[in-house]
Design a protein around this motif. Structure first.
Motif, PDB file in Angstrom:
ATOM      1  N   HIS A  27       0.819  -1.085  -0.383  1.00  0.00           N
ATOM      2  CA  HIS A  27       0.198   0.103   0.135  1.00  0.00           C
ATOM      3  C   HIS A  27       0.528   1.503  -0.108  1.00  0.00           C
ATOM      4  O   HIS A  27       2.217   1.236   0.233  1.00  0.00           O
ATOM      5  CB  HIS A  27      -0.693  -0.233   1.405  1.00  0.00           C
ATOM      6  N   ILE A  28       0.329   1.995  -0.306  1.00  0.00           N
ATOM      7  CA  ILE A  28       1.005   3.581   0.256  1.00  0.00           C
ATOM      8  C   ILE A  28       0.102   4.449   1.232  1.00  0.00           C
ATOM      9  O   ILE A  28      -1.391   4.869   0.850  1.00  0.00           O
ATOM     10  CB  ILE A  28       1.255   4.341  -1.220  1.00  0.00           C
ATOM     11  N   SER A  29       0.387   5.159   1.765  1.00  0.00           N
ATOM     12  CA  SER A  29       0.334   5.943   3.290  1.00  0.00           C
ATOM     13  C   SER A  29       0.320   7.440   2.585  1.00  0.00           C
ATOM     14  O   SER A  29       1.412   7.156   2.853  1.00  0.00           O
ATOM     15  CB  SER A  29      -0.191   4.801   4.236  1.00  0.00           C
ATOM     16  N   VAL A  30      -0.950   8.001   3.341  1.00  0.00           N
ATOM     17  CA  VAL A  30      -0.508   9.144   3.656  1.00  0.00           C
ATOM     18  C   VAL A  30      -1.026   9.681   5.201  1.00  0.00           C
ATOM     19  O   VAL A  30      -1.849   9.904   5.097  1.00  0.00           O
ATOM     20  CB  VAL A  30      -1.196  10.445   2.512  1.00  0.00           C
ATOM     21  N   THR A  31       0.658  10.354   5.835  1.00  0.00           N
ATOM     22  CA  THR A  31       0.154  10.501   6.981  1.00  0.00           C
ATOM     23  C   THR A  31      -0.166  12.228   7.561  1.00  0.00           C
ATOM     24  O   THR A  31       0.538  13.072   6.898  1.00  0.00           O
ATOM     25  CB  THR A  31       1.007  10.173   8.203  1.00  0.00           C
ATOM     26  N   PHE A  32      -1.584  12.611   7.511  1.00  0.00           N
ATOM     27  CA  PHE A  32      -1.756  14.232   8.207  1.00  0.00           C
ATOM     28  C   PHE A  32      -1.468  14.712   9.538  1.00  0.00           C
ATOM     29  O   PHE A  32      -1.588  13.784   9.905  1.00  0.00           O
ATOM     30  CB  PHE A  32      -2.686  14.330   7.190  1.00  0.00           C
ATOM     31  N   ALA A  33      -0.959  15.469   8.950  1.00  0.00           N
ATOM     32  CA  ALA A  33      -0.469  16.825  10.548  1.00  0.00           C
ATOM     33  C   ALA A  33      -1.911  16.287  11.343  1.00  0.00           C
ATOM     34  O   ALA A  33      -3.014  16.921  10.190  1.00  0.00           O
ATOM     35  CB  ALA A  33       0.161  17.994  10.501  1.00  0.00           C
ATOM     36  N   LEU A  34      -2.229  16.586  12.768  1.00  0.00           N
ATOM     37  CA  LEU A  34      -3.755  16.827  13.676  1.00  0.00           C
ATOM     38  C   LEU A  34      -4.201  17.844  12.588  1.00  0.00           C
ATOM     39  O   LEU A  34      -3.255  19.009  13.260  1.00  0.00           O
ATOM     40  CB  LEU A  34      -2.865  16.430  14.783  1.00  0.00           C
ATOM     41  N   GLY A  35      -5.297  18.080  11.898  1.00  0.00           N
ATOM     42  CA  GLY A  35      -6.025  19.061  11.699  1.00  0.00           C
ATOM     43  C   GLY A  35      -5.584  19.172  10.762  1.00  0.00           C
ATOM     44  O   GLY A  35      -6.326  20.606  10.036  1.00  0.00           O
ATOM     45  N   ALA A  36      -4.609  18.615  10.038  1.00  0.00           N
ATOM     46  CA  ALA A  36      -4.365  19.663   8.791  1.00  0.00           C
ATOM     47  C   ALA A  36      -5.307  18.653   7.533  1.00  0.00           C
ATOM     48  O   ALA A  36      -4.886  19.118   6.470  1.00  0.00           O
ATOM     49  CB  ALA A  36      -2.883  18.926   8.237  1.00  0.00           C
ATOM     50  N   ALA A  37      -5.766  17.567   7.711  1.00  0.00           N
ATOM     51  CA  ALA A  37      -6.518  17.295   6.536  1.00  0.00           C
ATOM     52  C   ALA A  37      -7.753  17.905   5.913  1.00  0.00           C
ATOM     53  O   ALA A  37      -8.135  17.796   4.794  1.00  0.00           O
ATOM     54  CB  ALA A  37      -7.148  16.036   6.862  1.00  0.00           C
ATOM     55  N   SER A  38      -7.891  18.515   6.447  1.00  0.00           N
ATOM     56  CA  SER A  38      -9.040  19.547   6.542  1.00  0.00           C
ATOM     57  C   SER A  38      -8.704  21.020   5.152  1.00  0.00           C
ATOM     58  O   SER A  38      -9.182  21.267   4.715  1.00  0.00           O
ATOM     59  CB  SER A  38      -9.634  20.418   7.388  1.00  0.00           C
ATOM     60  N   CYS A  39      -7.076  21.023   4.622  1.00  0.00           N
ATOM     61  CA  CYS A  39      -6.259  22.036   4.041  1.00  0.00           C
ATOM     62  C   CYS A  39      -6.965  21.127   2.472  1.00  0.00           C
ATOM     63  O   CYS A  39      -6.504  21.548   1.719  1.00  0.00           O
ATOM     64  CB  CYS A  39      -5.203  21.661   4.405  1.00  0.00           C
ATOM     65  N   PHE A  40      -6.478  20.013   2.794  1.00  0.00           N
ATOM     66  CA  PHE A  40      -7.228  18.866   1.436  1.00  0.00           C
ATOM     67  C   PHE A  40      -8.306  18.452   0.445  1.00  0.00           C
ATOM     68  O   PHE A  40      -8.565  17.384   0.085  1.00  0.00           O
ATOM     69  CB  PHE A  40      -5.733  17.909   1.952  1.00  0.00           C
ATOM     70  N   PHE A  41      -9.416  18.363   1.955  1.00  0.00           N
ATOM     71  CA  PHE A  41     -10.447  17.549   2.322  1.00  0.00           C
ATOM     72  C   PHE A  41     -11.853  18.534   2.624  1.00  0.00           C
ATOM     73  O   PHE A  41     -11.259  19.029   3.585  1.00  0.00           O
ATOM     74  CB  PHE A  41     -10.912  15.904   2.664  1.00  0.00           C
ATOM     75  N   ALA A  42     -12.531  19.031   1.711  1.00  0.00           N
ATOM     76  CA  ALA A  42     -13.337  19.782   1.534  1.00  0.00           C
ATOM     77  C   ALA A  42     -14.506  19.578   2.823  1.00  0.00           C
ATOM     78  O   ALA A  42     -15.276  20.692   3.636  1.00  0.00           O
ATOM     79  CB  ALA A  42     -14.521  19.907   0.421  1.00  0.00           C
ATOM     80  N   PRO A  43     -14.969  18.419   3.139  1.00  0.00           N
ATOM     81  CA  PRO A  43     -15.886  18.065   4.236  1.00  0.00           C
ATOM     82  C   PRO A  43     -15.436  18.616   5.283  1.00  0.00           C
ATOM     83  O   PRO A  43     -14.336  17.795   5.804  1.00  0.00           O
ATOM     84  CB  PRO A  43     -16.701  16.360   3.840  1.00  0.00           C
ATOM     85  N   PRO A  44     -16.487  18.943   6.245  1.00  0.00           N
ATOM     86  CA  PRO A  44     -15.452  18.163   8.006  1.00  0.00           C
ATOM     87  C   PRO A  44     -15.182  17.089   8.606  1.00  0.00           C
ATOM     88  O   PRO A  44     -16.290  16.077   8.119  1.00  0.00           O
ATOM     89  CB  PRO A  44     -16.854  19.408   8.793  1.00  0.00           C
ATOM     90  N   LEU A  45     -14.388  17.445   8.735  1.00  0.00           N
ATOM     91  CA  LEU A  45     -13.596  16.087   9.028  1.00  0.00           C
ATOM     92  C   LEU A  45     -14.742  14.974   9.930  1.00  0.00           C
ATOM     93  O   LEU A  45     -14.602  14.255  10.532  1.00  0.00           O
ATOM     94  CB  LEU A  45     -12.388  16.459  10.347  1.00  0.00           C
ATOM     95  N   ASN A  46     -15.713  15.798  11.452  1.00  0.00           N
ATOM     96  CA  ASN A  46     -16.397  15.562  11.737  1.00  0.00           C
ATOM     97  C   ASN A  46     -16.824  14.255  10.830  1.00  0.00           C
ATOM     98  O   ASN A  46     -17.490  13.290  11.875  1.00  0.00           O
ATOM     99  CB  ASN A  46     -17.197  16.274  12.940  1.00  0.00           C
ATOM    100  N   VAL A  47     -17.560  14.567   9.293  1.00  0.00           N
ATOM    101  CA  VAL A  47     -17.811  13.853   8.597  1.00  0.00           C
ATOM    102  C   VAL A  47     -17.685  12.674   8.261  1.00  0.00           C
ATOM    103  O   VAL A  47     -18.078  11.786   7.850  1.00  0.00           O
ATOM    104  CB  VAL A  47     -18.790  14.686   7.323  1.00  0.00           C
ATOM    105  N   THR A  48     -16.020  12.780   8.795  1.00  0.00           N
ATOM    106  CA  THR A  48     -15.711  11.393   8.097  1.00  0.00           C
ATOM    107  C   THR A  48     -15.052   9.947   9.684  1.00  0.00           C
ATOM    108  O   THR A  48     -14.708   9.393   9.584  1.00  0.00           O
ATOM    109  CB  THR A  48     -13.928  11.563   7.664  1.00  0.00           C
ATOM    110  N   ARG A  49     -15.683  10.916  10.420  1.00  0.00           N
ATOM    111  CA  ARG A  49     -15.174  10.230  11.727  1.00  0.00           C
ATOM    112  C   ARG A  49     -16.112   8.639  11.904  1.00  0.00           C
ATOM    113  O   ARG A  49     -16.831   8.115  11.546  1.00  0.00           O
ATOM    114  CB  ARG A  49     -15.767  10.768  12.815  1.00  0.00           C
ATOM    115  N   ASP A  50     -15.021   7.904  12.246  1.00  0.00           N
ATOM    116  CA  ASP A  50     -15.173   5.906  11.943  1.00  0.00           C
ATOM    117  C   ASP A  50     -15.306   6.150  10.670  1.00  0.00           C
ATOM    118  O   ASP A  50     -16.331   4.881  10.354  1.00  0.00           O
ATOM    119  CB  ASP A  50     -16.077   6.240  13.039  1.00  0.00           C
ATOM    120  N   LEU A  51     -14.823   5.951   9.421  1.00  0.00           N
ATOM    121  CA  LEU A  51     -16.063   5.797   8.056  1.00  0.00           C
ATOM    122  C   LEU A  51     -14.799   5.977   7.137  1.00  0.00           C
ATOM    123  O   LEU A  51     -13.206   6.577   7.308  1.00  0.00           O
ATOM    124  CB  LEU A  51     -16.191   6.703   7.385  1.00  0.00           C
TER     125      LEU A  51
END
Length: 278
Positions: free
Chosen positions: A86-110
């Motif tokens: 696999h390839i994985s990308v690890t984002f700095a905590l809180g920084a994924a919101s710079c790359f993905f439009a949905p609020p991160l709480n929408v992605t929780r546990d998904l």
């Protein structure tokens, strides 16, 4: 096993901790329970166009082989296929919101198909990666996709959300160190609901659950390598009211008792064996 790690420079530096290529680490297929964590990550399966996870009743969920994994508030059951690559990308905590439009709480546990959040660039990313000649070339493809997403979602005149909200950055550190949520809000001069709203938008977990998950992570790191444990001492050392409080919170987050965790732990503190799973 082949592992290639890239820590990108600006403008991704500080937002992306690592882009990792890893192959040849899984001699046989296994199903494991993974402890919760606050990080958001991107994954590309190089073996098959699919990731599989399971709910508490053993029902399987399948998502395509390029996906966004949101922060987890409880343990998840994941399949690791034989010959895992696999390839994985690890984002700095809180920084994924710079790359993905949905609020991160929408992605929780998904686990979310990358095409659902990036459109066609996300849909074709796995195919582009598989066409790369070398692991380094594959990392180039992923880094280019991240740059494209960053430029597509950000106003160049506005600083990164992680930098723009020093309250969230300060709360990260305090909550990770075990400072109670109410005290963090008071020290930052905001109402608890304000802290919860801003923190959840950037991290995906509310501050209370984030603090619980971080405390769990401190506990399991403390237990790494231990076979015999004084649980009352662990509870006192990590700020639980007593041993029953530790046991109850462990059950809530992991689904097993601390003693059951010790019996099932494999491959480091965050993976648990699931016997008899099919």
């Amino acid at each position: 096993m082949t592992v290639v790690v890239r820590r990108p420079g600006p403008p991704l530096g500080g937002l992306v901790r690592a882009i990792t290529y890893q192959a040849g680490e899984q001699p046989r297929t296994s199903v494991e329970k993974i402890l919760p964590g606050p990080a958001t990550s991107l994954w590309i399966n190089l073996n098959r166009d699919e990731f599989r996870s399971f709910d508490e009743f053993g029902r399987v969920t399948r998502v395509p082989g390029a996906m966004l994994a949101g922060p987890t508030s409880r343990a998840a059951v994941i399949e690791f296929e034989q010959g895992r690559a696999h390839i994985s990308v690890t984002f700095a905590l809180g920084a994924a919101s710079c790359f993905f439009a949905p609020p991160l709480n929408v992605t929780r546990d998904l686990q979310i198909p990358l095409g659902d959040v990036w459109g066609r660039p996300g849909t074709v990313l796995r195919e582009r990666v598989l066409g790369a000649a070398t692991p380094q070339d594959a990392l180039d493809v992923v880094e280019g996709a991240l740059l494209g997403a960053l430029c597509g979602l950000r106003d160049p005149l506005v600083r990164d959300p992680l930098v723009c909200d020093p309250l969230v950055v300060a709360a990260f550190g305090a909550l990770s160190a075990g400072v109670p949520v109410g005290k963090v809000a008071a020290e930052l001069g905001v109402l608890p609901r304000t802290l919860r709203r801003r923190f959840t938008a950037h991290v995906g977990l509310g501050p209370k659950r984030f603090a619980q998950v971080q405390r769990l992570q401190r506990v399991v790191r403390d237990l790494d390598g231990c076979t015999s444990v004084n649980w009352a001492g662990v509870a006192a050392r990590h700020g639980y009211a007593d041993q029953p409080h530790l046991v109850e919170e462990f059950r809530q987050l992991v689904g097993v008792t601390p003693t059951g965790y010790l019996r099932s732990r494999i491959d480091g503190p965050n993976h648990l064996r699931i016997d008899g799973f099919s």
